[in-house]
Design a protein around this motif. Structure first.
Motif, PDB file in Angstrom:
ATOM      1  N   TRP A 156       0.835  -1.201   0.000  1.00 20.16           N
ATOM      2  CA  TRP A 156       0.000   0.000   0.000  1.00 20.16           C
ATOM      3  C   TRP A 156       0.875   1.258   0.000  1.00 20.16           C
ATOM      4  N   ARG A 157       1.615   1.458  -1.101  1.00 18.91           N
ATOM      5  CA  ARG A 157       2.461   2.651  -1.173  1.00 18.91           C
ATOM      6  C   ARG A 157       2.843   2.973  -2.610  1.00 18.91           C
ATOM      7  N   ASP A 158       3.188   4.231  -2.832  1.00 20.86           N
ATOM      8  CA  ASP A 158       3.710   4.715  -4.109  1.00 20.86           C
ATOM      9  C   ASP A 158       5.121   5.253  -3.856  1.00 20.86           C
ATOM     10  N   CYS A 225      11.516   7.845  -2.195  1.00 20.70           N
ATOM     11  CA  CYS A 225      10.590   8.739  -1.502  1.00 20.70           C
ATOM     12  C   CYS A 225       9.258   8.000  -1.423  1.00 20.70           C
ATOM     13  N   GLN A 226       8.965   7.498  -0.244  1.00 28.35           N
ATOM     14  CA  GLN A 226       7.807   6.606  -0.073  1.00 28.35           C
ATOM     15  C   GLN A 226       6.593   7.399   0.401  1.00 28.35           C
ATOM     16  N   TYR A 227       5.452   7.048  -0.167  1.00 25.93           N
ATOM     17  CA  TYR A 227       4.198   7.726   0.180  1.00 25.93           C
ATOM     18  C   TYR A 227       3.171   6.646   0.476  1.00 25.93           C
ATOM     19  N   TYR A 228       2.727   6.585   1.730  1.00 25.26           N
ATOM     20  CA  TYR A 228       1.792   5.547   2.170  1.00 25.26           C
ATOM     21  C   TYR A 228       0.429   6.181   2.421  1.00 25.26           C
ATOM     22  N   PRO A 229      -0.495   6.103   1.445  1.00 25.64           N
ATOM     23  CA  PRO A 229      -1.819   6.723   1.645  1.00 25.64           C
ATOM     24  C   PRO A 229      -2.571   6.009   2.771  1.00 25.64           C
ATOM     25  N   GLY A 242       7.878  -7.491   4.733  1.00 26.43           N
ATOM     26  CA  GLY A 242       9.142  -7.708   5.450  1.00 26.43           C
ATOM     27  C   GLY A 242      10.297  -7.979   4.494  1.00 26.43           C
ATOM     28  N   HIS A 243      11.424  -7.320   4.731  1.00 25.17           N
ATOM     29  CA  HIS A 243      12.591  -7.471   3.849  1.00 25.17           C
ATOM     30  C   HIS A 243      13.825  -6.941   4.566  1.00 25.17           C
ATOM     31  N   SER A 244      15.006  -7.285   4.075  1.00 21.98           N
ATOM     32  CA  SER A 244      16.212  -6.580   4.506  1.00 21.98           C
ATOM     33  C   SER A 244      16.663  -5.735   3.318  1.00 21.98           C
ATOM     34  N   ASP A 245      17.519  -4.737   3.569  1.00 20.22           N
ATOM     35  CA  ASP A 245      17.801  -3.765   2.509  1.00 20.22           C
ATOM     36  C   ASP A 245      18.982  -4.169   1.626  1.00 20.22           C
ATOM     37  N   PRO A 246      18.860  -3.925   0.309  1.00 15.91           N
ATOM     38  CA  PRO A 246      19.954  -4.185  -0.621  1.00 15.91           C
ATOM     39  C   PRO A 246      20.909  -3.001  -0.654  1.00 15.91           C
ATOM     40  N   ILE A 251      19.850   5.196   5.414  1.00 14.39           N
ATOM     41  CA  ILE A 251      19.473   6.263   6.349  1.00 14.39           C
ATOM     42  C   ILE A 251      18.047   6.662   5.992  1.00 14.39           C
ATOM     43  N   LEU A 252      17.154   6.608   6.967  1.00 19.24           N
ATOM     44  CA  LEU A 252      15.739   6.833   6.681  1.00 19.24           C
ATOM     45  C   LEU A 252      15.179   8.014   7.470  1.00 19.24           C
ATOM     46  N   LEU A 253      14.554   8.902   6.697  1.00 16.36           N
ATOM     47  CA  LEU A 253      13.831  10.026   7.271  1.00 16.36           C
ATOM     48  C   LEU A 253      12.362   9.654   7.285  1.00 16.36           C
ATOM     49  N   LYS A 298      15.570  -7.774   9.173  1.00 18.25           N
ATOM     50  CA  LYS A 298      14.291  -7.688   8.476  1.00 18.25           C
ATOM     51  C   LYS A 298      13.395  -6.606   9.108  1.00 18.25           C
ATOM     52  N   HIS A 299      12.718  -5.869   8.267  1.00 19.96           N
ATOM     53  CA  HIS A 299      11.797  -4.828   8.740  1.00 19.96           C
ATOM     54  C   HIS A 299      10.631  -4.730   7.766  1.00 19.96           C
ATOM     55  N   ARG A 300       9.590  -4.029   8.165  1.00 17.32           N
ATOM     56  CA  ARG A 300       8.406  -3.893   7.316  1.00 17.32           C
ATOM     57  C   ARG A 300       7.675  -2.607   7.706  1.00 17.32           C
ATOM     58  N   VAL A 301       6.648  -2.263   6.956  1.00 16.41           N
ATOM     59  CA  VAL A 301       5.812  -1.116   7.324  1.00 16.41           C
ATOM     60  C   VAL A 301       4.361  -1.583   7.352  1.00 16.41           C
ATOM     61  N   VAL A 302       3.670  -1.358   8.450  1.00 12.95           N
ATOM     62  CA  VAL A 302       2.264  -1.731   8.510  1.00 12.95           C
ATOM     63  C   VAL A 302       1.431  -0.634   7.822  1.00 12.95           C
ATOM     64  N   PRO A 308      -1.769  10.456   4.806  1.00  9.90           N
ATOM     65  CA  PRO A 308      -0.626   9.721   4.289  1.00  9.90           C
ATOM     66  C   PRO A 308       0.603   9.793   5.198  1.00  9.90           C
ATOM     67  N   ARG A 309       1.427   8.751   5.118  1.00  9.20           N
ATOM     68  CA  ARG A 309       2.720   8.766   5.793  1.00  9.20           C
ATOM     69  C   ARG A 309       3.791   8.932   4.720  1.00  9.20           C
ATOM     70  N   VAL A 310       4.794   9.735   5.029  1.00  7.28           N
ATOM     71  CA  VAL A 310       5.922   9.919   4.101  1.00  7.28           C
ATOM     72  C   VAL A 310       7.197   9.430   4.777  1.00  7.28           C
ATOM     73  N   SER A 311       8.005   8.665   4.057  1.00  9.81           N
ATOM     74  CA  SER A 311       9.324   8.300   4.563  1.00  9.81           C
ATOM     75  C   SER A 311      10.300   8.320   3.399  1.00  9.81           C
ATOM     76  N   VAL A 312      11.566   8.531   3.710  1.00  5.74           N
ATOM     77  CA  VAL A 312      12.572   8.643   2.655  1.00  5.74           C
ATOM     78  C   VAL A 312      13.823   7.853   3.032  1.00  5.74           C
ATOM     79  N   CYS A 314      17.370   6.333   2.194  1.00  7.84           N
ATOM     80  CA  CYS A 314      18.435   6.505   1.209  1.00  7.84           C
ATOM     81  C   CYS A 314      19.379   5.313   1.336  1.00  7.84           C
ATOM     82  N   PHE A 315      19.483   4.530   0.278  1.00  8.05           N
ATOM     83  CA  PHE A 315      20.319   3.323   0.264  1.00  8.05           C
ATOM     84  C   PHE A 315      21.688   3.684  -0.283  1.00  8.05           C
ATOM     85  N   PHE A 316      22.725   3.445   0.503  1.00  6.78           N
ATOM     86  CA  PHE A 316      24.082   3.690   0.002  1.00  6.78           C
ATOM     87  C   PHE A 316      24.631   2.397  -0.571  1.00  6.78           C
TER      88      PHE A 316
HETATM   89  C1  OGA Z   1      12.325   0.449   2.417  1.00  4.68           C
HETATM   90  C2  OGA Z   1      11.826   0.549   3.806  1.00  4.68           C
HETATM   91  C3  OGA Z   1      10.651   1.774   5.475  1.00  4.68           C
HETATM   92  C4  OGA Z   1       9.757   2.955   5.624  1.00  4.68           C
HETATM   93  O1  OGA Z   1      11.826   1.186   1.545  1.00  4.68           O
HETATM   94  O2  OGA Z   1      13.243  -0.374   2.196  1.00  4.68           O
HETATM   95  O3  OGA Z   1      12.171  -0.284   4.592  1.00  4.68           O
HETATM   96  O4  OGA Z   1       9.514   3.346   6.761  1.00  4.68           O
HETATM   97  N1  OGA Z   1      11.023   1.569   4.131  1.00  4.68           N
HETATM   98  O5  OGA Z   1       9.293   3.473   4.618  1.00  4.68           O
END
Ligand code: OGA
Ligand code: NI
Length: 370
Positions: A156-158, A225-229, A242-246, A251-253, A298-302, A308-312, A314-316
């Motif tokens: 559930w995100r764009d 740039c994640q947007y969760y309506p 649920g996933h781990s990051d590639p 760093i997540l805002l 492993k992490h996930r977003v419910v 909407p929720r916004v998160s960003v 940044c994968f290095f």
């Molecule tokens: C991802 C992630 C978490 C979030 O995009 O890999 O874990 O809070 N996002 O959006």
């Protein structure tokens, strides 16, 4: 509808509908999840509904009072260095996650980034469609669910992706205008913070401070740039499976809504938003080159009615675009008693393994084991 009802419904539907066709129809709207919400849907389309066994499992997992460690970076260039390195080591070895405060990025840079991403998503859908693509050679692209066509359940995100992986020359004109200045300023700042964190992580591994910088860990990035309506039936789906990051490091805002959970001690633990704070996590690549000393967790977003929720995040990513580099367990960290667990790999090889399986299957880590 309670979850057990939902499981019965999906048991019937999972096998007897043309998923690929419905996924394609959703993709063709180019309006993403926000488009569904704007249309006023009350029942989420079945491509978003998780399989019954997952929904049932959910009833037995519970949240705890655990809290992801918070590390104060004040004094990182002075007297507090040693203490900070110890905290980073402890967090990277056990949680794979921590939050940082007093990291040096001004609050207005963070706030303007979140605001810019909200504004982009709120643009007229016709304007947003110009950015809608799955073409990986585009540095800037907008779509819903990067893995829409091969995942088991849509999220559930764009997402607006800004990446240097195809080409390190990111032309400012490629950015959507509404978030151009904010994103460029944020990237400049977050890259600098990444350099500091890679120095701390090098020291935490017992290496010289420059080690991870010299092998290019912060060189290239993917900014998502994640947007969760808001979701009308949040119990049936997820914001992110649920996933781990590639990545080496992420760093997540995030804004103040919450929803990110980390799998720790066999339970899902919520990452409480902190005003001005940033979430940091170890990615698969750093787990590999640290020979499993640091953990990619492993992490996930419910999903939620609230949004909407916004998160960003940044994968290095290290060196990929111009001169792709091979990475493997760092020599100084291996010995006869502690032999390398993984073979050398390139990010492209990791990605081809990862994207031949669904996001919540085993990560490619085990496939790279010697
Ligand atoms: C991802 C992630 C978490 C979030 O995009 O890999 O874990 O809070 N996002 O959006
Ligand atoms: Ni992630």
């Amino acid at each position: 509808m309670d979850i057990s009802d939902a499981s019965r419904t999906t048991t019937q539907t999972v096998t007897d509908y043309d998923r690929a066709k419905e996924v394609q129809a959703f993709d063709d709207t180019k309006a993403g999840v926000k488009g569904l919400v704007d249309a006023g849907i009350v029942n989420i389309p079945r491509i978003f509904i998780r399989p019954p066994e997952e929904l049932v499992e959910e009833l037995t997992s519970h949240q705890t009072n655990f809290q992801v460690p918070v590390i104060d970076l004040d004094g990182v260039r002075g007297n507090n260095l040693e203490e900070i390195v110890d905290q980073v080591r402890a967090a990277a070895e056990t949680w794979g996650f921590f939050q940082v405060v007093n990291h040096g990025i001004p609050l207005n840079v963070l706030e303007e980034m979140i605001e810019g991403i909200s504004k982009f998503n709120e643009l007229d859908v016709e304007l947003k469609k110009e950015f809608y693509t799955r073409d990986q050679t585009r540095n800037v692209r907008f779509n819903s669910n990067f893995d829409l066509h091969y995942s088991r359940t849509a999220n559930w995100r764009d997402t607006l992706t800004i990446s240097t992986l195809a080409s390190t020359n990111l032309d400012p004109n490629e950015y959507p205008e509404v978030c151009r200045d904010a994103a460029r300023e944020y990237i400049k700042n977050v890259t600098k913070l990444a350099e500091t964190l890679f120095e701390l992580l090098s020291l935490a591994l017992g290496l010289k401070a420059e080690h991870l910088l010299e092998i290019g860990c912060p060189k290239e990035y993917i900014l998502l740039c994640q947007y969760y309506p808001p979701c009308p039936q949040p119990d049936l789906t997820l914001g992110a499976t649920g996933h781990s990051d590639p990545s080496f490091l992420t760093i997540l805002l995030q804004d103040q809504i919450g929803g990110l959970q980390v799998f720790h001690d066999n339970q899902w633990v919520g990452v409480q938003p902190i005003v001005g704070g940033l979430v940091v996590n170890i990615g698969d690549f750093l787990q590999i080159i640290s020979n499993d000393k640091f953990k990619s967790v492993k992490h996930r977003v419910v999903a939620s009615h609230v949004g909407p929720r916004v998160s960003v995040p940044c994968f290095f990513m290290g060196h990929n675009a111009e001169i792709p580099k091979s990475y493997g367990p760092i020599k100084e960290l291996t010995s006869a008693e502690n032999p390398p667990i993984y073979r050398d790999f390139r990010a492209s090889e990791y990605f081809s393994k990862r994207f031949s399986t669904v996001l919540d299957d085993n990560s490619p880590l085990h496939q790279l084991k010697l």
